[in-house]
Design a protein around this motif. Sequence first.
Motif, PDB file in Angstrom:
ATOM      1  N   ASP A 198      -4.615  10.827  -3.779  1.00 58.56           N
ATOM      2  CA  ASP A 198      -5.205  11.482  -2.608  1.00 58.56           C
ATOM      3  C   ASP A 198      -4.134  12.287  -1.874  1.00 58.56           C
ATOM      4  N   VAL A 199      -2.948  11.715  -1.774  1.00 63.79           N
ATOM      5  CA  VAL A 199      -1.851  12.410  -1.094  1.00 63.79           C
ATOM      6  C   VAL A 199      -1.370  13.575  -1.950  1.00 63.79           C
ATOM      7  N   ALA A 200      -1.124  13.299  -3.234  1.00 63.64           N
ATOM      8  CA  ALA A 200      -0.568  14.342  -4.109  1.00 63.64           C
ATOM      9  C   ALA A 200      -1.504  15.540  -4.209  1.00 63.64           C
ATOM     10  N   MET A 201      -2.808  15.274  -4.347  1.00 66.04           N
ATOM     11  CA  MET A 201      -3.741  16.379  -4.562  1.00 66.04           C
ATOM     12  C   MET A 201      -4.004  17.170  -3.283  1.00 66.04           C
ATOM     13  N   ASP A 202      -3.649  16.585  -2.157  1.00 66.55           N
ATOM     14  CA  ASP A 202      -3.786  17.305  -0.892  1.00 66.55           C
ATOM     15  C   ASP A 202      -2.625  18.255  -0.634  1.00 66.55           C
TER      16      ASP A 202
ATOM     17  N   ALA B 265       0.843  -1.208   0.000  1.00 70.40           N
ATOM     18  CA  ALA B 265       0.000   0.000   0.000  1.00 70.40           C
ATOM     19  C   ALA B 265       0.875   1.254   0.000  1.00 70.40           C
ATOM     20  N   ILE B 266       0.315   2.333  -0.541  1.00 71.88           N
ATOM     21  CA  ILE B 266       0.994   3.634  -0.471  1.00 71.88           C
ATOM     22  C   ILE B 266       1.005   4.079   1.000  1.00 71.88           C
ATOM     23  N   PRO B 267       2.182   4.338   1.554  1.00 74.53           N
ATOM     24  CA  PRO B 267       2.226   4.819   2.954  1.00 74.53           C
ATOM     25  C   PRO B 267       1.858   6.302   2.967  1.00 74.53           C
ATOM     26  N   GLN B 268       0.554   6.571   3.073  1.00 75.91           N
ATOM     27  CA  GLN B 268       0.062   7.928   2.797  1.00 75.91           C
ATOM     28  C   GLN B 268       0.657   8.989   3.716  1.00 75.91           C
ATOM     29  N   ALA B 269       0.739   8.683   5.013  1.00 76.57           N
ATOM     30  CA  ALA B 269       1.251   9.703   5.943  1.00 76.57           C
ATOM     31  C   ALA B 269       2.726   9.993   5.646  1.00 76.57           C
ATOM     32  N   ARG B 270       3.480   8.940   5.378  1.00 79.04           N
ATOM     33  CA  ARG B 270       4.915   9.112   5.108  1.00 79.04           C
ATOM     34  C   ARG B 270       5.126   9.911   3.819  1.00 79.04           C
ATOM     35  N   LEU B 271       4.343   9.575   2.793  1.00 80.63           N
ATOM     36  CA  LEU B 271       4.481  10.266   1.503  1.00 80.63           C
ATOM     37  C   LEU B 271       4.063  11.731   1.640  1.00 80.63           C
ATOM     38  N   ALA B 272       3.006  11.963   2.396  1.00 78.20           N
ATOM     39  CA  ALA B 272       2.543  13.343   2.602  1.00 78.20           C
ATOM     40  C   ALA B 272       3.616  14.165   3.324  1.00 78.20           C
ATOM     41  N   ARG B 273       4.253  13.546   4.314  1.00 74.96           N
ATOM     42  CA  ARG B 273       5.335  14.225   5.058  1.00 74.96           C
ATOM     43  C   ARG B 273       6.481  14.588   4.102  1.00 74.96           C
ATOM     44  N   PHE B 274       6.832  13.630   3.253  1.00 71.05           N
ATOM     45  CA  PHE B 274       7.933  13.839   2.300  1.00 71.05           C
ATOM     46  C   PHE B 274       7.606  15.006   1.356  1.00 71.05           C
ATOM     47  N   MET B 275       6.410  14.998   0.816  1.00 68.92           N
ATOM     48  CA  MET B 275       6.014  16.085  -0.088  1.00 68.92           C
ATOM     49  C   MET B 275       6.026  17.420   0.656  1.00 68.92           C
ATOM     50  N   ALA B 276       5.562  17.416   1.905  1.00 71.60           N
ATOM     51  CA  ALA B 276       5.541  18.663   2.686  1.00 71.60           C
ATOM     52  C   ALA B 276       6.966  19.135   2.966  1.00 71.60           C
ATOM     53  N   ASP B 277       7.856  18.189   3.286  1.00 69.91           N
ATOM     54  CA  ASP B 277       9.254  18.560   3.555  1.00 69.91           C
ATOM     55  C   ASP B 277       9.888  19.176   2.303  1.00 69.91           C
ATOM     56  N   LEU B 278       9.615  18.582   1.151  1.00 67.37           N
ATOM     57  CA  LEU B 278      10.151  19.155  -0.099  1.00 67.37           C
ATOM     58  C   LEU B 278       9.573  20.549  -0.312  1.00 67.37           C
ATOM     59  N   ALA B 279       8.265  20.667  -0.167  1.00 73.01           N
ATOM     60  CA  ALA B 279       7.611  21.960  -0.410  1.00 73.01           C
ATOM     61  C   ALA B 279       8.134  23.029   0.545  1.00 73.01           C
ATOM     62  N   ASP B 280       8.476  22.616   1.764  1.00 73.10           N
ATOM     63  CA  ASP B 280       8.994  23.580   2.748  1.00 73.10           C
ATOM     64  C   ASP B 280      10.317  24.204   2.314  1.00 73.10           C
ATOM     65  N   THR B 281      11.028  23.553   1.413  1.00 73.09           N
ATOM     66  CA  THR B 281      12.295  24.139   0.943  1.00 73.09           C
ATOM     67  C   THR B 281      12.033  25.247  -0.074  1.00 73.09           C
ATOM     68  N   GLY B 282      10.797  25.349  -0.550  1.00 76.82           N
ATOM     69  CA  GLY B 282      10.457  26.430  -1.488  1.00 76.82           C
ATOM     70  C   GLY B 282      10.253  25.960  -2.913  1.00 76.82           C
ATOM     71  N   VAL B 283      10.329  24.643  -3.157  1.00 78.04           N
ATOM     72  CA  VAL B 283      10.075  24.161  -4.518  1.00 78.04           C
ATOM     73  C   VAL B 283       8.602  23.821  -4.707  1.00 78.04           C
ATOM     74  N   LYS B 284       8.187  23.856  -5.969  1.00 82.41           N
ATOM     75  CA  LYS B 284       6.905  23.272  -6.335  1.00 82.41           C
ATOM     76  C   LYS B 284       7.141  21.798  -6.624  1.00 82.41           C
ATOM     77  N   LEU B 285       6.049  21.041  -6.759  1.00 86.52           N
ATOM     78  CA  LEU B 285       6.169  19.605  -7.007  1.00 86.52           C
ATOM     79  C   LEU B 285       5.351  19.224  -8.229  1.00 86.52           C
TER      80      LEU B 285
END
Length: 347
Positions: free
Chosen positions: A275-279, A223-243
Motif C-alpha cells: 500500500d505504501v510502495a504503490m502510493d 506492523a509496517i510503520p506506514q507513515a514512516r516508510l512513506a516519508r522515507f520513500m518520499a525523501d529518497l524520491a525527492d533527491t531525484g532517484v526512482k525506487l
Amino acid sequence: MASSAFSRDNGRDAGQRRYGAAVRPDQLVDDTPLLTAIRRCDILVPEYHGQWSAVEWRKGEPWYGNYDAIVNFAETHGMAVRGHALIWEKMTPDWARAEMLEKRDWRTVTRHFADLLPRYSGRIADWIVVNEMIDTEDGENGLRRTSFQRAYGKDYVAMALLTANGLDPQARLMINDYALCYDNPVDEARRNALLRLVENLKARGIPLHSVGLQGHLELAKGAIPQARLARFMADLADTGVKLAVTELDAIEADRHRPLAERDAAVADHTQSFLDVAMDQPAVESIVTWGLSDRHSWLQENAPDTLAAVSHAPIDGKRLNRGLPFDADMKPKRMQVVLNDAMRIQRA
Ligand code: 9MR
C-alpha cells in the motif's frame, strides 16, 4: 513489456510499473507451472548466477553460461533483465578480495565491470551496481566495512557508479539494501544512512538512477510503520532517484498456526507494505525473490532444504510460506495481493 498473458488496467500509476522475480537457470528449461508463472514477469533477476563469484570463481576465467541462459530466455520472451549485482562483498571471490586489499588498484573492479557491462549492453537495462553497502552497527559512517571500502575508501560507491556508467552509458544504475522498513532503531539508522548516501551521490551528479529496497519482510518485527516508510520513500524520491522493491518476500513469525491463518498473516503484511510502495509514484517495479516457496532462499537452512533443491516431494507445511506460490505452485493470498497491487489481470 508485459507478456501476452497479462494486461494492466488504468489504475493508479500502474501502467508504468513492472513486476518481476528472481530466477535460477534450471527453472527455465522444463514446461512446469513455475515456468508458466515466470513467463508472466516483465523483469527477470538472476537470483545467484550474476554474482561475481558465480561468474569468475577463478581469476581470469569468467564463465557466462548461466547468466547467458537467463538473458537469452528473457530476450526470447520479451522480458527485461536486471543485473544483480556487480559489487556485493558477500559474493566477491576470495582472489578479488585479496587482490584489492593488496594492490588497492581500482583496475581490479574495472576489469570485472568490463567483463559484464559491455557484454550485456542493450540486453541488461538496469544493474544493481552495489548491493548491501549500509551498516550502521559495525560500519564506518554508516558504510559497511568491506574489501571495497577498505581498499578504496568511502567513495567506492561513487567510483563504481561512474565506472559502470562509463562502460555502458545507457544502463540504469542502482544501489540496493535491506532492513529499511520497520520501526526500530536499527532500521531507522539504516534509513538515515542510506538517505544521506543517496543525497550525497545525487548532489555530486553521480549517475545513480534508482534505489532498491529489498523488502525481505519480517512479520516478527511488528506492523509496517506506514507513515514512516512513506516519508522515507518520499525523501529518497525527492533527491531525484526512482525506487524499486527488489527482493520482496516475507519471513513468517509463527509456523505453527493453521495454513490459512499463516497465509493470511503474510498476505496482510505484504498488503500493508505494498500500500505504501504503490502510493509512491517513484516506485517503478516490484520484484519478488522467487515465486514458489519450494525454491526460496528462506528454506536454505530448513530441514527440507535438500528435498527442495532436488525437486523431490516435500512437506510444504514445514516451509516458510513467504512467496506468492506454495511449494506445489498453488497460488496463495499473497499472490492475490500482488496481482491486485500491480493491477495485473488475465486478458
Ligand atoms: O537467494 C539468494 C541465494 O540463493 C544465494 O545463495 C545467496 C548468495 O548469492 O543470495 C541470496 O539472495 C540474496 C540477495 O542476492 C541479496 N539480498 C539477500 C538475498 C537473500 O540472502
